[in-house]
Design a protein around this motif. Structure first.
Motif, PDB file in Angstrom:
ATOM      1  N   ALA A 100      39.593  28.559  32.780  1.00 14.85           N
ATOM      2  CA  ALA A 100      40.471  27.692  33.121  1.00 14.85           C
ATOM      3  C   ALA A 100      41.698  27.866  32.073  1.00 14.85           C
ATOM      4  O   ALA A 100      42.638  28.395  32.720  1.00 14.85           O
ATOM      5  CB  ALA A 100      40.214  26.332  32.700  1.00 14.85           C
ATOM      6  N   ASN A 101      41.819  28.351  31.115  1.00 13.41           N
ATOM      7  CA  ASN A 101      42.829  28.755  30.304  1.00 13.41           C
ATOM      8  C   ASN A 101      43.850  30.236  30.654  1.00 13.41           C
ATOM      9  O   ASN A 101      44.463  30.226  31.475  1.00 13.41           O
ATOM     10  CB  ASN A 101      42.993  28.916  28.434  1.00 13.41           C
ATOM     11  N   ILE A 102      43.113  30.843  31.222  1.00 16.32           N
ATOM     12  CA  ILE A 102      43.432  32.301  31.795  1.00 16.32           C
ATOM     13  C   ILE A 102      43.802  32.174  33.225  1.00 16.32           C
ATOM     14  O   ILE A 102      45.305  32.997  33.498  1.00 16.32           O
ATOM     15  CB  ILE A 102      42.238  32.879  31.869  1.00 16.32           C
ATOM     16  N   ASN A 103      42.805  31.534  33.657  1.00 20.20           N
ATOM     17  CA  ASN A 103      43.354  31.319  35.336  1.00 20.20           C
ATOM     18  C   ASN A 103      44.633  30.286  35.300  1.00 20.20           C
ATOM     19  O   ASN A 103      45.506  30.208  36.114  1.00 20.20           O
ATOM     20  CB  ASN A 103      42.988  29.981  36.096  1.00 20.20           C
ATOM     21  N   ARG A 104      45.419  29.085  33.672  1.00 21.19           N
ATOM     22  CA  ARG A 104      46.724  28.716  34.035  1.00 21.19           C
ATOM     23  C   ARG A 104      47.598  30.159  33.823  1.00 21.19           C
ATOM     24  O   ARG A 104      48.957  29.570  34.492  1.00 21.19           O
ATOM     25  CB  ARG A 104      46.422  27.846  32.913  1.00 21.19           C
ATOM     26  N   TRP A 105      48.055  30.588  32.486  1.00 16.47           N
ATOM     27  CA  TRP A 105      48.429  31.861  32.028  1.00 16.47           C
ATOM     28  C   TRP A 105      48.289  32.436  32.165  1.00 16.47           C
ATOM     29  O   TRP A 105      49.428  33.176  32.589  1.00 16.47           O
ATOM     30  CB  TRP A 105      48.235  31.335  30.195  1.00 16.47           C
ATOM     31  N   ALA A 106      47.446  33.404  33.004  1.00 20.76           N
ATOM     32  CA  ALA A 106      47.192  34.426  33.282  1.00 20.76           C
ATOM     33  C   ALA A 106      45.955  35.207  34.755  1.00 20.76           C
ATOM     34  O   ALA A 106      45.347  35.918  34.643  1.00 20.76           O
ATOM     35  CB  ALA A 106      46.859  35.715  32.292  1.00 20.76           C
ATOM     36  N   SER A 107      46.422  34.131  35.613  1.00 18.81           N
ATOM     37  CA  SER A 107      45.396  34.119  36.751  1.00 18.81           C
ATOM     38  C   SER A 107      45.259  35.794  37.231  1.00 18.81           C
ATOM     39  O   SER A 107      46.125  36.786  37.162  1.00 18.81           O
ATOM     40  CB  SER A 107      46.114  33.737  37.783  1.00 18.81           C
ATOM     41  N   ARG A 108      44.776  36.369  38.014  1.00 20.53           N
ATOM     42  CA  ARG A 108      44.445  37.454  38.916  1.00 20.53           C
ATOM     43  C   ARG A 108      44.977  37.423  40.261  1.00 20.53           C
ATOM     44  O   ARG A 108      45.018  36.416  41.397  1.00 20.53           O
ATOM     45  CB  ARG A 108      42.542  37.161  39.700  1.00 20.53           C
ATOM     46  N   TYR A 109      45.461  38.507  40.499  1.00 20.94           N
ATOM     47  CA  TYR A 109      45.588  38.939  42.024  1.00 20.94           C
ATOM     48  C   TYR A 109      44.157  38.749  42.945  1.00 20.94           C
ATOM     49  O   TYR A 109      44.171  38.629  43.546  1.00 20.94           O
ATOM     50  CB  TYR A 109      46.076  40.275  41.982  1.00 20.94           C
ATOM     51  N   GLY A 110      43.532  39.297  42.235  1.00 20.91           N
ATOM     52  CA  GLY A 110      41.904  39.165  43.505  1.00 20.91           C
ATOM     53  C   GLY A 110      42.288  41.105  43.581  1.00 20.91           C
ATOM     54  O   GLY A 110      42.729  42.009  43.497  1.00 20.91           O
ATOM     55  N   ILE A 111      41.011  41.756  43.447  1.00 23.35           N
ATOM     56  CA  ILE A 111      40.043  43.271  43.973  1.00 23.35           C
ATOM     57  C   ILE A 111      40.497  42.880  45.581  1.00 23.35           C
ATOM     58  O   ILE A 111      39.368  42.201  45.938  1.00 23.35           O
ATOM     59  CB  ILE A 111      38.919  43.149  43.153  1.00 23.35           C
ATOM     60  N   SER A 112      40.758  44.154  45.645  1.00 21.61           N
ATOM     61  CA  SER A 112      40.383  44.647  47.309  1.00 21.61           C
ATOM     62  C   SER A 112      39.882  46.063  47.357  1.00 21.61           C
ATOM     63  O   SER A 112      38.831  46.495  46.037  1.00 21.61           O
ATOM     64  CB  SER A 112      41.878  45.112  47.898  1.00 21.61           C
ATOM     65  N   GLN A 113      39.439  46.688  48.630  1.00 24.38           N
ATOM     66  CA  GLN A 113      38.590  48.138  48.805  1.00 24.38           C
ATOM     67  C   GLN A 113      39.196  48.999  47.931  1.00 24.38           C
ATOM     68  O   GLN A 113      37.890  49.320  47.782  1.00 24.38           O
ATOM     69  CB  GLN A 113      38.237  47.865  50.245  1.00 24.38           C
ATOM     70  N   ASN A 114      40.349  49.665  47.656  1.00 23.20           N
ATOM     71  CA  ASN A 114      40.231  50.811  46.719  1.00 23.20           C
ATOM     72  C   ASN A 114      41.211  49.712  45.404  1.00 23.20           C
ATOM     73  O   ASN A 114      42.229  49.793  46.288  1.00 23.20           O
ATOM     74  CB  ASN A 114      40.709  51.983  46.995  1.00 23.20           C
ATOM     75  N   THR A 115      42.517  51.281  45.156  1.00 21.14           N
ATOM     76  CA  THR A 115      43.187  51.356  44.051  1.00 21.14           C
ATOM     77  C   THR A 115      44.365  50.710  44.639  1.00 21.14           C
ATOM     78  O   THR A 115      45.115  49.791  44.841  1.00 21.14           O
ATOM     79  CB  THR A 115      43.385  51.879  43.077  1.00 21.14           C
ATOM     80  N   LYS A 116      44.787  51.895  45.963  1.00 20.83           N
ATOM     81  CA  LYS A 116      46.379  51.023  47.008  1.00 20.83           C
ATOM     82  C   LYS A 116      46.155  49.946  47.789  1.00 20.83           C
ATOM     83  O   LYS A 116      46.830  49.605  47.487  1.00 20.83           O
ATOM     84  CB  LYS A 116      46.146  52.433  48.179  1.00 20.83           C
ATOM     85  N   GLU A 117      44.781  49.548  48.220  1.00 19.46           N
ATOM     86  CA  GLU A 117      45.579  47.818  48.128  1.00 19.46           C
ATOM     87  C   GLU A 117      45.228  46.967  47.601  1.00 19.46           C
ATOM     88  O   GLU A 117      45.344  45.987  48.493  1.00 19.46           O
ATOM     89  CB  GLU A 117      43.690  48.078  49.313  1.00 19.46           C
ATOM     90  N   THR A 118      44.318  47.693  46.381  1.00 24.23           N
ATOM     91  CA  THR A 118      44.198  46.284  45.585  1.00 24.23           C
ATOM     92  C   THR A 118      45.403  45.542  44.929  1.00 24.23           C
ATOM     93  O   THR A 118      46.626  44.657  45.063  1.00 24.23           O
ATOM     94  CB  THR A 118      43.309  46.092  44.482  1.00 24.23           C
ATOM     95  N   TYR A 119      46.873  46.697  44.689  1.00 23.79           N
ATOM     96  CA  TYR A 119      48.219  46.710  44.306  1.00 23.79           C
ATOM     97  C   TYR A 119      48.954  46.382  45.064  1.00 23.79           C
ATOM     98  O   TYR A 119      49.730  45.342  44.974  1.00 23.79           O
ATOM     99  CB  TYR A 119      48.163  48.162  44.206  1.00 23.79           C
TER     100      TYR A 119
END
Length: 181
Positions: A100-119
């Motif tokens: 909960a704390n990390i989601n408030r201050w430092a959430s995720r972008y989410g991962i995609s299939q590869n490095t370029k798509e994730t970025y």
């Protein structure tokens, strides 16, 4: 070393301050900067860090340290974002934050299939600065995952981890990084 550190107001803190260091290498942090004395003084003054819900340890890495040209820097930053997303569970544990704390201050972008798509996904989301790897700064990449600390060993271990992540992401190709377990 007072010329290497300054104090500023932080709007997310009810009763406290933010310590900010000027840019320095890991070697300078570990062998020259008197962090133990700084932490001892702050503790003697009655301040807390780890024991609060709002204090974070944010580490900025100069973009210029991540490559020699724009494309190389962007490729390294892409791999950093992918690495953090791929190894989220391990980094969450190391961060000493709750989900909960990390989601408030430092959430995720989410991962995609590869490095370029994730970025690309991370850049397209425009989530502001409250993400694990903040991309909003022109000259630096900010790691916001970690709970604050006044323990020298924890502080240095966190800096060492970030250095290792950056070095790994500079050296590996996207394919090799994507295959890491």
């Amino acid at each position: 070393d007072a010329d290497r550190l300054y104090i500023k107001h932080d709007g997310s803190l009810e009763d406290g301050f933010e310590m900010v260091s000027h840019p320095m290498t890991l070697d300078y942090h570990t062998n020259t900067m008197c962090w133990q004395a700084v932490f001892d003084k702050v503790i003697d003054m009655g301040y807390l860090s780890h024991q609060t819900s709002t204090c974070g340890l944010h580490i900025h890495v100069s973009r210029s340290a991540l490559g020699t040209c724009y494309e190389e820097i962007e490729d390294t930053v892409a791999r950093i974002v992918f690495f953090v997303e791929k190894h989220w569970d391990k980094l969450l544990k190391f961060s000493r934050r709750t989900e909960a704390n990390i989601n408030r201050w430092a959430s995720r972008y989410g991962i995609s299939q590869n490095t370029k798509e994730t970025y690309k996904n991370a850049k397209d989301k425009h989530m502001g600065r409250y993400v694990a790897v903040n991309l909003e700064n022109y000259n630096s990449v900010e790691f916001r995952l970690f709970k604050g600390t006044l323990k020298y060993e924890t502080f240095i271990a966190t800096l060492q981890l970030i250095q290792q992540i950056c070095d790994t992401c500079k050296k590996l190709t996207d394919d090799k990084l994507e295959k890491l377990s």
